[in-house]
Design an enzyme around this catalytic site. Structure first.
Site, short mmCIF file in Angstrom:
data_model
loop_
_atom_site.label_atom_id
_atom_site.label_comp_id
_atom_site.label_asym_id
_atom_site.label_seq_id
_atom_site.Cartn_x
_atom_site.Cartn_y
_atom_site.Cartn_z
N ASP A 1 -30.83 21.10 13.00
CA ASP A 1 -29.58 20.11 12.34
C ASP A 1 -29.01 21.62 10.98
O ASP A 1 -29.85 22.15 10.66
CB ASP A 1 -30.10 19.06 11.25
CG ASP A 1 -29.01 18.35 10.21
OD1 ASP A 1 -28.31 17.24 11.92
OD2 ASP A 1 -28.15 18.39 9.82
N SER A 2 -27.70 21.48 11.25
CA SER A 2 -27.09 22.30 9.85
C SER A 2 -27.34 22.02 8.22
O SER A 2 -26.98 23.62 7.66
CB SER A 2 -25.44 23.07 10.61
OG SER A 2 -24.66 21.70 10.39
N ASN B 1 -26.06 26.39 13.08
CA ASN B 1 -24.95 25.51 13.53
C ASN B 1 -25.15 25.12 15.69
O ASN B 1 -26.03 26.13 16.10
CB ASN B 1 -24.25 26.25 13.82
CG ASN B 1 -22.61 25.46 14.32
OD1 ASN B 1 -22.66 25.30 15.28
ND2 ASN B 1 -21.25 25.84 13.44
N CYS C 1 -20.35 9.11 18.00
CA CYS C 1 -19.89 7.71 17.17
C CYS C 1 -18.29 7.66 16.31
O CYS C 1 -17.61 7.46 15.83
CB CYS C 1 -20.60 7.73 15.47
SG CYS C 1 -20.45 9.34 15.03
N ASP D 1 -26.32 14.71 19.14
CA ASP D 1 -26.10 13.43 18.94
C ASP D 1 -25.00 13.54 17.65
O ASP D 1 -25.17 13.90 16.06
CB ASP D 1 -26.75 12.42 17.95
CG ASP D 1 -26.19 11.14 16.97
OD1 ASP D 1 -24.93 10.48 16.88
OD2 ASP D 1 -26.70 11.08 16.42
N1 SAH Z 1 -28.48 11.93 15.41
C1 SAH Z 1 -29.16 11.92 14.21
C2 SAH Z 1 -27.72 11.19 13.03
C3 SAH Z 1 -26.66 12.61 12.89
S1 SAH Z 1 -25.75 12.93 12.12
C4 SAH Z 1 -30.12 10.46 13.95
O1 SAH Z 1 -30.03 10.10 14.88
O2 SAH Z 1 -30.13 9.77 13.12
C5 SAH Z 1 -24.36 14.48 12.14
C6 SAH Z 1 -26.04 15.11 11.52
O3 SAH Z 1 -25.48 16.87 12.31
C7 SAH Z 1 -25.90 15.78 10.54
O4 SAH Z 1 -27.74 15.49 9.99
C8 SAH Z 1 -25.25 17.08 10.16
O5 SAH Z 1 -25.54 17.29 9.06
C9 SAH Z 1 -25.47 17.53 11.16
N2 SAH Z 1 -24.51 18.79 11.60
C10 SAH Z 1 -23.19 18.71 11.64
N3 SAH Z 1 -22.25 18.88 12.43
C11 SAH Z 1 -23.22 20.65 12.49
C12 SAH Z 1 -23.63 21.74 13.37
N4 SAH Z 1 -22.54 22.82 13.89
N5 SAH Z 1 -24.10 22.11 13.91
C13 SAH Z 1 -26.04 21.66 13.24
N6 SAH Z 1 -25.88 20.35 13.43
C14 SAH Z 1 -24.45 19.24 11.92
#
Ligand code: SAH
Length: 385
Positions: A241-242, A268, A329, A289
């Site tokens: 996660d970023s 990222n 989503c 996700d």
């Molecule tokens: N999979 C999680 C929900 C994900 S929500 C669950 O099931 O509970 C999306 C997540 O992606 C957030 O935590 C956000 O911080 C992260 N995010 C957004 N852009 C990103 C990127 N480019 N690289 C990594 N993480 C990212």
């Protein structure tokens, strides 16, 4: 108060759609927004009642198809109906979406239950104006210890409402622990994303746990919902996660469940997947996700390129027979767009892909047949040959 629909608006209402747009309503200038109005067709026949919004493009949200009094008891009955559905459907569970807005005939109201605590979103003027009544009815329905107001969702802006958050009843600890299958997840209702967690993916976390094997990757992990379930079957899981606070929460949840095979990486996902492909790495299970890349229709094409890039990379990284659990989503990307994007990714990756399951949000997030917008979450289980 009465509003009159255009012929097109009346047909839409009669066709079952619960939303009527500005262009199909002629509303008296005296309406300030937030009222409960009688909805009439062009000939003056009453079609039912709705919440009125002045600023939003969505002027009316249906409350009823009749003229029953919309009073305290009306809201009490609607809340009880929603809560009874969850109690019957998810016996023994204490974490669920209790009220899912339009899909529970309570437009603009979202309530997530985390055991003894609730996280609430008041999303439209009519609901915001009835906040005290609704809070009182929620306390009555749940006898909860505390309620957090998470009305800091960006959609409030479209309704002319400011972002707000805070504790509005009782007290709420900094972290609340919820069960997910055999595991425990600690979440932060006040500072976390959305209402603390993405409850819509709870059932899919457990499903992903069943498919997981070998080396697994959980991309966009947030507090680790997918990663932790996969860790019970897979040999090794990397959660990415970023967000640094999200990664700290994943680490805390890994420790809480005494899992020894989860690595957490603050990075990222786009850069990570590209680098893993370039390095010739392989994985057996991958979860994607991402956040909603398409915030509106205009952004759909650009966002589809984003979805395609990560899905293409994931397909390239999977060993033959590996599983890809891929979600979106975004409201603006329906199943058809999503599958076309997957197919284009598979073609570029030169892999055959089987659809094993087409899933959506958990059962506590019902979909209103007449309202496509409630069908926002897609979660596909794919097998890459
Ligand atoms: N999979 C999680 C929900 C994900 S929500 C669950 O099931 O509970 C999306 C997540 O992606 C957030 O935590 C956000 O911080 C992260 N995010 C957004 N852009 C990103 C990127 N480019 N690289 C990594 N993480 C990212």
């Amino acid at each position: 108060m009465e509003v009159v629909l255009s012929q097109r608006g009346a047909s839409r209402w009669m066709g079952g759609h619960p939303w009527i747009f500005q262009s199909d309503v002629s509303s008296p200038a005296t309406l300030a927004g937030g009222e409960i109005v009688r909805v009439c067709d062009p000939r003056g026949r009453c079609l039912g009642q709705a919440f009125y919004s002045r600023v939003s493009k969505i002027s009316l949200r249906r409350l009823s198809r009749d003229e029953q009094p919309v009073d305290e008891d009306f809201f009490r009955r609607r809340i009880q109906a929603a809560v009874q559905l969850r109690r019957a459907m998810l016996p023994g569970e204490s974490t669920w979406r209790a009220i899912h807005g339009d899909a529970d005939e309570l437009p603009g109201l979202v309530v997530d239950r985390y055991g003894d605590y609730l996280a609430v979103q008041f999303l439209i003027p009519a609901i915001e104006q009835r906040r005290e009544l609704l809070t009182r009815l929620l306390v009555e329905a749940f006898a909860c210890h505390g309620i957090v107001n998470r009305s800091d969702a960006s959609v409030r802006g479209l309704e002319g409402l400011p972002a707000e958050k805070g504790v509005i009843h009782g007290s709420v600890p900094e972290t609340v622990v919820m069960r997910e299958g055999q595991l425990e997840l600690a979440v932060n209702l006040l500072e976390g994303q959305k209402t603390g967690a993405f409850l819509d993916q709870r059932e899919n976390h457990i499903i992903a746990g069943r498919y997981a094997r070998g080396r697994a990757l959980d991309c966009f992990s947030y507090v680790g919902g997918f990663a932790l379930q996969m860790a019970r079957r897979a040999t090794q899981v990397t959660a990415i996660d970023s967000s640094e606070p999200a990664c700290a929460q994943i680490r805390a949840n890994v420790a809480r469940n005494k899992l020894g095979n989860v690595d957490v990486l603050c990075a990222n996902v786009f850069d990570f997947l590209r680098a893993e492909c370039d390095a010739g790495k392989r994985y057996d299970t991958i979860v994607l996700d991402p956040p909603a890349f398409a915030k509106n229709k205009a952004a759909r094409d650009a966002s589809l390129r984003g979805y395609k890039e990560i899905n293409l990379r994931a397909m390239q990284l999977l060993t033959p027979g590996g599983y890809l659990i891929s979600s979106s989503c975004s409201h603006h990307i329906d199943e058809e767009h999503f599958e076309a994007m997957l197919q284009s990714a598979a073609a570029d990756a030169r892999r055959e892909v089987q659809i094993i399951e087409r899933r959506g949000a958990g059962r506590d997030h019902p979909v209103l047949l007449a309202l496509r917008e409630t069908r926002y979450l897609k979660c596909y289980v794919l097998r890459v040959l």
